[in-house]
Write an enzyme that holds these catalytic residues in place. Structure first.
Site, PDB file in Angstrom:
ATOM      1  N   CYS A   1      -1.456   7.652  -1.789  1.00 42.26           N
ATOM      2  CA  CYS A   1      -1.896   6.861  -0.637  1.00 42.26           C
ATOM      3  C   CYS A   1      -2.308   7.728   0.541  1.00 42.26           C
ATOM      4  CB  CYS A   1      -0.829   5.847  -0.230  1.00 42.26           C
ATOM      5  SG  CYS A   1       0.653   6.552   0.488  1.00 42.26           S
TER       6      CYS A   1
ATOM      7  N   LYS B   1       0.820  -1.224   0.000  1.00 41.50           N
ATOM      8  CA  LYS B   1       0.000   0.000   0.000  1.00 41.50           C
ATOM      9  C   LYS B   1       0.852   1.271   0.000  1.00 41.50           C
ATOM     10  CE  LYS B   1      -0.916  -0.009   5.014  1.00 41.50           C
ATOM     11  NZ  LYS B   1      -0.282   1.242   5.406  1.00 41.50           N
ATOM     12  N   ASP B   2       2.158   1.135   0.325  1.00 38.50           N
ATOM     13  CA  ASP B   2       3.045   2.299   0.315  1.00 38.50           C
ATOM     14  C   ASP B   2       3.633   2.581  -1.064  1.00 38.50           C
ATOM     15  OD1 ASP B   2       2.696   2.664   3.043  1.00 38.50           O
ATOM     16  OD2 ASP B   2       4.465   1.477   3.578  1.00 38.50           O
TER      17      ASP B   2
ATOM     18  N   ARG C   1      -8.476   8.293   4.629  1.00 36.50           N
ATOM     19  CA  ARG C   1      -9.428   7.252   4.202  1.00 36.50           C
ATOM     20  C   ARG C   1     -10.196   6.716   5.407  1.00 36.50           C
ATOM     21  NH1 ARG C   1      -9.062   2.096   5.159  1.00 36.50           N
ATOM     22  NH2 ARG C   1      -6.887   2.284   5.800  1.00 36.50           N
ATOM     23  N   ARG C   2      -9.474   6.409   6.473  1.00 33.02           N
ATOM     24  CA  ARG C   2     -10.145   5.896   7.668  1.00 33.02           C
ATOM     25  C   ARG C   2     -11.014   6.972   8.298  1.00 33.02           C
ATOM     26  NH1 ARG C   2      -4.604   3.186   9.397  1.00 33.02           N
ATOM     27  NH2 ARG C   2      -4.871   1.089   8.521  1.00 33.02           N
TER      28      ARG C   2
ATOM     29  N   ARG D   1       0.641   9.867  14.317  1.00 33.97           N
ATOM     30  CA  ARG D   1       1.736   9.222  13.600  1.00 33.97           C
ATOM     31  C   ARG D   1       2.482   8.330  14.568  1.00 33.97           C
ATOM     32  NH1 ARG D   1       5.635  11.080   9.287  1.00 33.97           N
ATOM     33  NH2 ARG D   1       5.685   8.823   9.391  1.00 33.97           N
TER      34      ARG D   1
ATOM     35  N   ARG E   1       1.335   4.095  18.762  1.00 31.27           N
ATOM     36  CA  ARG E   1      -0.096   4.334  18.509  1.00 31.27           C
ATOM     37  C   ARG E   1      -0.969   3.626  19.537  1.00 31.27           C
ATOM     38  NH1 ARG E   1      -1.125   5.198  12.079  1.00 31.27           N
ATOM     39  NH2 ARG E   1       0.911   6.035  11.566  1.00 31.27           N
TER      40      ARG E   1
END
Length: 329
Positions: free
Chosen positions: A251, A84-85, A136-137, A158, A164
């Site tokens: 992305c 995805k990166d 997106r989230r 981040r 996190r």
């Protein structure tokens, strides 16, 4: 046996615990495949050192450019990325040699007191604060809360997985949303309080999949690495990334996509592709899906590429263009 076949293969990886874990799995597979030792070469990328939020630094490629530079300079033999990166355009001087079997592509909620999203948002006297670095989230979590007649506050964060999760452990946030695949790869998936159904939160294109890349001139190594490729995973992520590319989004844009393979008793025959683009406050979502055939040959990705482009065209016609910060309107 020549020196070149005895020499250890150098696998380039980011330094994070997650990157090291997923690269370690690939290294072991390559050792078994080639009979050669594999050493991990840790490389720091811009995305690792920048303290800006991903949406600000553009997202696309910030975790991979240093690895690709090392490949082209001959400092490493191959690299492992989170798919995805990767930018959607593949450079001609690099080969995406393998996309191994994907793990769970879903997002996971890790919330205080073991709560689900529905339970977190049920307290009318308290607006749940949920951390994520992904527009997106944010878009889909806010839309989900709206559909329940409730509200959440999405907080940009981040850091690595441990930091996190620490926001929840310390009580600074009510929950955080991370990729289930990352939690699985570092052995912490049991801490997820809810795996989010793609029916309410579509993952990032390519989420849960890895990309094994080498220099195009290294054809012999590319052929060996290709043994790790899973054709069904490659077909699914090709469709998802084709959608992303056709939307001209990076992305850090609020785009979700997931291709599911539908199988009969013999084999996978049909693929469903779902896509979503939304405003980060969740007030507007453009969400559509399409179905198509699974490629008959792993070498022919025409059908997944076309599925992504066609679904993107439909989404753009429904107003998706105005919802993406990176698209040049």
């Amino acid at each position: 046996m020549t020196d070149s076949t005895m020499r250890a293969l150098r696998l380039g990886t980011r330094r994070s615990k997650l990157a090291m874990a997923q690269s370690g799995h690939v290294a072991e597979a390559v050792r078994e495949l080639t009979g050669r030792p594999v050493e991990l070469v840790e490389i720091t990328t811009y995305g690792d050192t920048s303290r800006e939020h991903l949406a600000q630094i553009g997202g696309t490629g910030v975790f991979v450019s240093a690895l690709r530079d090392a490949l082209l300079a001959g400092e490493i033999d191959f690299a492992v990325h989170s798919l995805k990166d990767l930018p959607t355009a593949q450079p001609g001087n690099l080969t995406l040699a393998a996309v191994p079997v994907r793990v769970d592509p879903r997002d996971a909620l890790i919330a205080r007191d073991g709560l689900t999203f529905e339970e977190l948002t049920a307290d009318e006297g308290r607006v749940a604060r949920i951390g994520t670095g992904s527009p997106r989230r944010m878009a889909q979590l806010n839309a989900w809360a709206r559909s329940l007649g409730r509200r959440v506050e999405t907080v940009p964060i981040r850091g690595n997985i441990d930091s996190r999760l620490g926001f929840v452990e310390k009580g600074e946030l009510d929950g955080v949303v991370l990729a289930a695949a990352g939690l699985t790869r570092i052995g912490r998936i049991d801490e997820a309080t809810q795996l989010l159904s793609p029916d309410v939160v579509l993952p990032a294109p390519g989420q849960g999949a890895l990309a094994v890349e080498c220099a195009a001139v290294n054809a012999d190594l590319a052929a060996q690495l290709a043994e790790l490729d899973d054709p069904f995973t490659r077909a699914a992520v090709t469709a998802e990334r084709s959608l992303l590319a056709a939307l001209e989004a990076g992305c850090s844009a609020p785009v979700g996509a997931l291709a599911d393979l539908r199988a009969d008793e013999q084999a996978a025959t049909e693929m469903r592709l779902r896509g979503v683009v939304g405003s980060t406050d969740g007030s507007v979502l453009v969400q559509l899906s399409t179905t198509g055939h699974v490629p008959a040959s792993p070498d022919d990705m025409t059908a997944p590429l076309n599925m992504g482009r066609e679904l993107a065209a439909e989404m753009l016609a429904k107003g998706a263009a105005g919802l993406m910060g990176e698209r040049a309107l």
